[in-house]
Scaffold this motif. Structure first.
Motif, PDB file in Angstrom:
ATOM      1  N   GLY A  51       0.841  -1.183   0.000  1.00  0.00           N
ATOM      2  CA  GLY A  51       0.000   0.000   0.000  1.00  0.00           C
ATOM      3  C   GLY A  51       0.877   1.234   0.000  1.00  0.00           C
ATOM      4  N   GLY A  52       0.279   2.399   0.194  1.00  0.00           N
ATOM      5  CA  GLY A  52       1.053   3.625   0.253  1.00  0.00           C
ATOM      6  C   GLY A  52       1.630   4.012  -1.087  1.00  0.00           C
ATOM      7  N   ALA A  53       2.884   4.479  -1.075  1.00  0.00           N
ATOM      8  CA  ALA A  53       3.518   5.000  -2.288  1.00  0.00           C
ATOM      9  C   ALA A  53       4.051   3.911  -3.198  1.00  0.00           C
ATOM     10  CB  ALA A  53       4.657   5.945  -1.894  1.00  0.00           C
ATOM     11  N   LEU A  54       4.249   2.684  -2.677  1.00  0.00           N
ATOM     12  CA  LEU A  54       4.932   1.669  -3.474  1.00  0.00           C
ATOM     13  C   LEU A  54       4.132   1.164  -4.677  1.00  0.00           C
ATOM     14  CD1 LEU A  54       7.536   0.027  -3.717  1.00  0.00           C
ATOM     15  CD2 LEU A  54       6.444  -1.744  -2.325  1.00  0.00           C
ATOM     16  N   PRO A  55       2.842   0.809  -4.557  1.00  0.00           N
ATOM     17  CA  PRO A  55       2.133   0.246  -5.724  1.00  0.00           C
ATOM     18  C   PRO A  55       2.185   1.108  -6.981  1.00  0.00           C
ATOM     19  CG  PRO A  55       0.891  -0.183  -3.740  1.00  0.00           C
ATOM     20  CD  PRO A  55       2.014   0.729  -3.334  1.00  0.00           C
ATOM     21  N   PRO A  56       1.958   2.446  -6.894  1.00  0.00           N
ATOM     22  CA  PRO A  56       2.062   3.224  -8.135  1.00  0.00           C
ATOM     23  C   PRO A  56       3.479   3.292  -8.689  1.00  0.00           C
ATOM     24  CG  PRO A  56       1.613   4.665  -6.246  1.00  0.00           C
ATOM     25  CD  PRO A  56       1.422   3.262  -5.779  1.00  0.00           C
ATOM     26  N   LEU A  57       4.492   3.180  -7.837  1.00  0.00           N
ATOM     27  CA  LEU A  57       5.874   3.169  -8.323  1.00  0.00           C
ATOM     28  C   LEU A  57       6.192   1.864  -9.043  1.00  0.00           C
ATOM     29  CD1 LEU A  57       7.827   4.718  -5.296  1.00  0.00           C
ATOM     30  CD2 LEU A  57       7.381   5.793  -7.512  1.00  0.00           C
ATOM     31  N   VAL A  58       5.543   0.780  -8.628  1.00  0.00           N
ATOM     32  CA  VAL A  58       5.846  -0.545  -9.165  1.00  0.00           C
ATOM     33  C   VAL A  58       4.966  -0.896 -10.364  1.00  0.00           C
ATOM     34  CG1 VAL A  58       5.732  -3.018  -8.581  1.00  0.00           C
ATOM     35  CG2 VAL A  58       6.752  -1.389  -6.983  1.00  0.00           C
ATOM     36  N   LEU A  59       3.796  -0.268 -10.473  1.00  0.00           N
ATOM     37  CA  LEU A  59       2.849  -0.623 -11.537  1.00  0.00           C
ATOM     38  C   LEU A  59       3.469  -0.606 -12.936  1.00  0.00           C
ATOM     39  CD1 LEU A  59      -0.003  -1.402 -12.374  1.00  0.00           C
ATOM     40  CD2 LEU A  59      -0.578   1.054 -12.423  1.00  0.00           C
ATOM     41  N   PRO A  60       4.247   0.420 -13.313  1.00  0.00           N
ATOM     42  CA  PRO A  60       4.838   0.386 -14.665  1.00  0.00           C
ATOM     43  C   PRO A  60       5.694  -0.850 -14.915  1.00  0.00           C
ATOM     44  CG  PRO A  60       5.047   2.574 -13.707  1.00  0.00           C
ATOM     45  CD  PRO A  60       4.582   1.671 -12.600  1.00  0.00           C
ATOM     46  N   PHE A  61       6.374  -1.340 -13.885  1.00  0.00           N
ATOM     47  CA  PHE A  61       7.200  -2.541 -14.045  1.00  0.00           C
ATOM     48  C   PHE A  61       6.314  -3.758 -14.302  1.00  0.00           C
ATOM     49  CE2 PHE A  61       9.734   0.458 -11.697  1.00  0.00           C
ATOM     50  CZ  PHE A  61      11.023   0.266 -12.162  1.00  0.00           C
ATOM     51  N   ARG A  62       5.216  -3.849 -13.583  1.00  0.00           N
ATOM     52  CA  ARG A  62       4.312  -4.986 -13.771  1.00  0.00           C
ATOM     53  C   ARG A  62       3.741  -4.985 -15.192  1.00  0.00           C
ATOM     54  NH1 ARG A  62       3.461  -7.628  -9.066  1.00  0.00           N
ATOM     55  NH2 ARG A  62       3.530  -6.507  -7.080  1.00  0.00           N
TER      56      ARG A  62
END
Length: 316
Positions: free
Chosen positions: A183-194
């Protein structure tokens, strides 16, 4: 294997939590309840919070709902609207200040009138206190505040809680780095990689100071019971990394390509001043935690991200 609850075994208390429905707060409140503590949640939406915690907490919208004769053993102040979102217009800046400073001032006013003072006040802040800094500069708790809105926000947030010191209440201020968790700031930072479009942001040389959610909870638990813990602590892991290193680590863990590097200019154009959260940074060191002998559960980003993103990687 689930992490141990850091609040188990502590003296049972009646704890007031603000920001209890947020990323950190939700996990915190659930862990406190599972450990047998009584929790009061100050929230803008008491009905939603009551439903979220299956009516195991008392949820209030204003401190005026608490009688000054009620006993509160501890305050954990996490209140604050998310800083990532729409551009930081004058109105949005005012809202971000109000959600932190205004809430904290209301808490302080109630505590000043309360007949039974809490013994400890855990105050959230952020490493934004130090502003945008050169990657080569190491910042400990004695470093001066920086410039810009994030620094102003943190400085004023901390200042709003300062009067509790004069009331004889032990205060612990945690300047949080980027919190790694589900949760928090990490999911949007990781989404492009996924999605296969991962890459560094800006030059990639900007430094990212971070901390795993499990360590945040452990530090709050320590702050509640350790009477020797007081004042400001940089709540960051000992390993600060560059944004390029972050991108490479995410790609390696998710087994995704790291190729879609985004220049800083379009990010700054889209985000305005808020873009500094993505393309600028600061190298923050947990000097006081290191000197106190605190042992991080996740000192290395690789294991922290592996634990969070794919459910592997043990705490060390």
């Amino acid at each position: 294997m689930p992490e141990a609850n850091p609040f188990d075994g502590l003296e049972r208390r009646r704890i007031l939590v603000t920001g209890g429905t947020g990323f950190i707060g939700t996990r915190l409140v659930n862990e406190l309840l599972h450990a047998g503590h009584e929790v009061i949640v100050l929230t803008r939406d008491p009905r939603r919070a009551a439903h979220q915690f299956t009516r195991r907490t008392r949820c209030i919208q204003s401190m005026t709902e608490l009688d000054v004769g009620e006993r509160i053993d501890a305050v954990i102040n996490l209140a604050g609207a998310p800083v990532v979102g729409p551009r930081w217009s004058a109105g949005r800046k005012a809202g971000l200040l109000r959600s932190r400073v205004g809430t904290t001032e209301a808490l302080v006013q109630w505590v000043a009138m309360a007949r039974h003072k809490p013994s400890v006040w855990i105050q959230a802040s952020a490493i934004g206190y130090y502003g945008v800094r050169d990657p080569s500069e190491s910042l400990d708790e004695a470093s001066a505040p920086g410039v810009g809105f994030m620094s102003e926000l943190c400085v004023r947030w901390e200042a709003a809680a300062r009067p509790v010191d004069a009331m004889g209440i032990r205060q612990v201020i945690l300047r949080l780095g980027v919190v790694v968790g589900r949760g928090g700031a990490l999911p949007p930072l990781v989404l492009p990689f996924r999605l296969g479009f991962g890459g560094r942001l800006g030059t990639g040389r900007q430094v990212m100071s971070w901390i795993h959610l499990e360590d945040v909870l452990a530090l709050i638990a320590r702050g509640l019971h350790d009477e020797g813990m007081h004042g400001v602590y940089n709540a960051v892991a000992p390993e600060a990394i560059t944004q390029a290193e972050f991108a490479a680590t995410v790609g390696r863990i998710l087994r995704r390509p790291v190729w879609f590097h985004l220049p800083a200019a379009p990010i700054r154009w889209l985000g305005g001043e808020m873009a500094q959260l993505f393309v600028d940074g600061q190298r923050v060191v947990p000097a006081r935690l290191r000197d106190s002998g605190y042992r991080f559960r996740f000192p290395i980003l690789e294991s922290a991200l592996a634990n969070t993103l794919v459910g592997r990687g043990a705490a060390r």
